[in-house]
Scaffold this active site. Structure first.
Site, mmCIF file in Angstrom:
data_model
loop_
_atom_site.group_PDB
_atom_site.id
_atom_site.type_symbol
_atom_site.label_atom_id
_atom_site.label_comp_id
_atom_site.label_asym_id
_atom_site.label_seq_id
_atom_site.Cartn_x
_atom_site.Cartn_y
_atom_site.Cartn_z
ATOM 1 N N CYS A 216 -4.490 2.953 -3.130
ATOM 2 C CA CYS A 216 -5.387 2.786 -1.992
ATOM 3 C C CYS A 216 -6.806 2.447 -2.488
ATOM 4 O O CYS A 216 -7.255 2.977 -3.510
ATOM 5 C CB CYS A 216 -5.431 4.058 -1.168
ATOM 6 S SG CYS A 216 -3.877 4.458 -0.340
ATOM 7 N N CYS A 244 0.281 10.963 -6.972
ATOM 8 C CA CYS A 244 0.059 11.147 -5.543
ATOM 9 C C CYS A 244 1.177 11.940 -4.894
ATOM 10 O O CYS A 244 1.107 12.248 -3.712
ATOM 11 C CB CYS A 244 -0.055 9.801 -4.850
ATOM 12 S SG CYS A 244 1.374 8.751 -5.123
HETATM 13 FE FE1 SF4 Z 1 -4.320 6.736 -0.193
HETATM 14 FE FE2 SF4 Z 1 -3.817 9.210 -1.173
HETATM 15 FE FE3 SF4 Z 1 -6.317 8.160 -1.205
HETATM 16 FE FE4 SF4 Z 1 -5.180 8.918 1.091
HETATM 17 S S1 SF4 Z 1 -5.765 10.232 -0.642
HETATM 18 S S2 SF4 Z 1 -6.383 7.037 0.780
HETATM 19 S S3 SF4 Z 1 -3.050 8.269 0.733
HETATM 20 S S4 SF4 Z 1 -4.470 7.429 -2.347
#
Ligand code: SF4
Length: 264
Positions: A216, A244
């Protein structure tokens, strides 16, 4: 090609999935990427799902699957926070191979509840807040993507991080009831880059700008020369976690999320 394993019944019906995983792993060592994926497809009955994030490794695997027209479902987790460059290579890949790649998006209600609770970028507040965001945007969609699958193909490499050092070609994911296939388990990043160059595979433009592992947008940065590959993921966290939850036990994560939800 070396010996190809005989097709099996669906994994859920197979008596010895761990024996099948061991046989596949032993066979894969001498095979190239095309052969590894063809061997997995031939040996495992039922549905094989490849989850792609359009990173370097996934683009190499995608090429080997799509150029051989293997019967494998291609899925991506569209978290809603991906880079524009990731969408670009996604579209370019579909054009190149003439194949739609299925997007799995977060559950609307779960996402609305998450944003209501922690705000748009609330994942920066704590490790648990970040894990909650990953759970809604990635882990739950992944569980939907793999529902009913007999095997899950990923781009994991053993040399990516110490968390991944034990990655094998094939292993049993007992929590999900499937075989996990990691066709690049013994590859280096350079080898994946060479492969994409050799076959003219589209790659994410961010790689050229120092982004090695791409997720992300708000949770990924470029890394400096010599930094670990996954140092650009969740770099603000002091625990040094660079995963993650996609490759962790989903039952454990579900229990943890439920526990946290009960506390909040
Ligand atoms: Fe993506 Fe995880 Fe960041 Fe949320 S916390 S924006 S799901 S990488």
């Amino acid at each position: 090609m070396s010996a190809v394993l005989a097709p099996t019944a669906r994994l859920t019906e197979a008596k010895e999935p761990s024996a099948l995983a061991r046989r596949l792993s032993a066979t894969a060592v001498s095979l190239d990427l095309f052969e590894r994926l063809a061997a997995a497809r031939a040996a495992i009955g039922g549905t094989l799902v490849f989850t792609t994030s359009f990173g370097l490794e996934d683009q190499a695997i995608g090429h080997a699957i799509l150029s051989q027209r293997l019967d494998v479902e291609l899925v991506t987790l569209d978290t809603g926070r991906l880079f524009p460059e990731t969408h670009d290579v996604w579209a370019e890949t579909e054009r190149r191979y003439g194949r739609r790649i299925r997007a799995i998006v977060p559950d609307r209600r779960e996402l609305e509840t998450l944003i209501e609770r922690q705000g748009s970028d609330g994942f920066r507040a704590s490790v648990d807040a970040r894990r909650a965001c990953c759970h809604v945007r990635k882990v739950t969609p992944l569980n939907r993507a793999l529902a009913g699958a007999d095997a899950w193909i990923t781009g994991l490499r053993a040399d990516q991080s110490e968390h991944r050092a034990d990655v094998a070609f094939a292993s049993v994911d007992g929590a999900r009831g499937l075989i996990k296939i990691n066709p690049l388990f013994d590859w280096t990043r350079e080898r994946a880059a060479d492969f994409t160059r050799e076959y003219g595979v589209p790659v994410n433009a961010l790689h050229e700008r120092g982004f090695l592992s791409i997720g992300c947008a708000p949770c990924t940065r470029a890394v400096a020369p010599g930094e670990p590959e996954r140092a650009g993921r969740w770099w603000w966290e002091s625990e040094g976690k660079t995963e993650c939850g996609l490759h962790a036990n989903p039952l454990h994560l579900a229990a943890r999320a439920a526990h946290k939800a009960a506390q909040s």
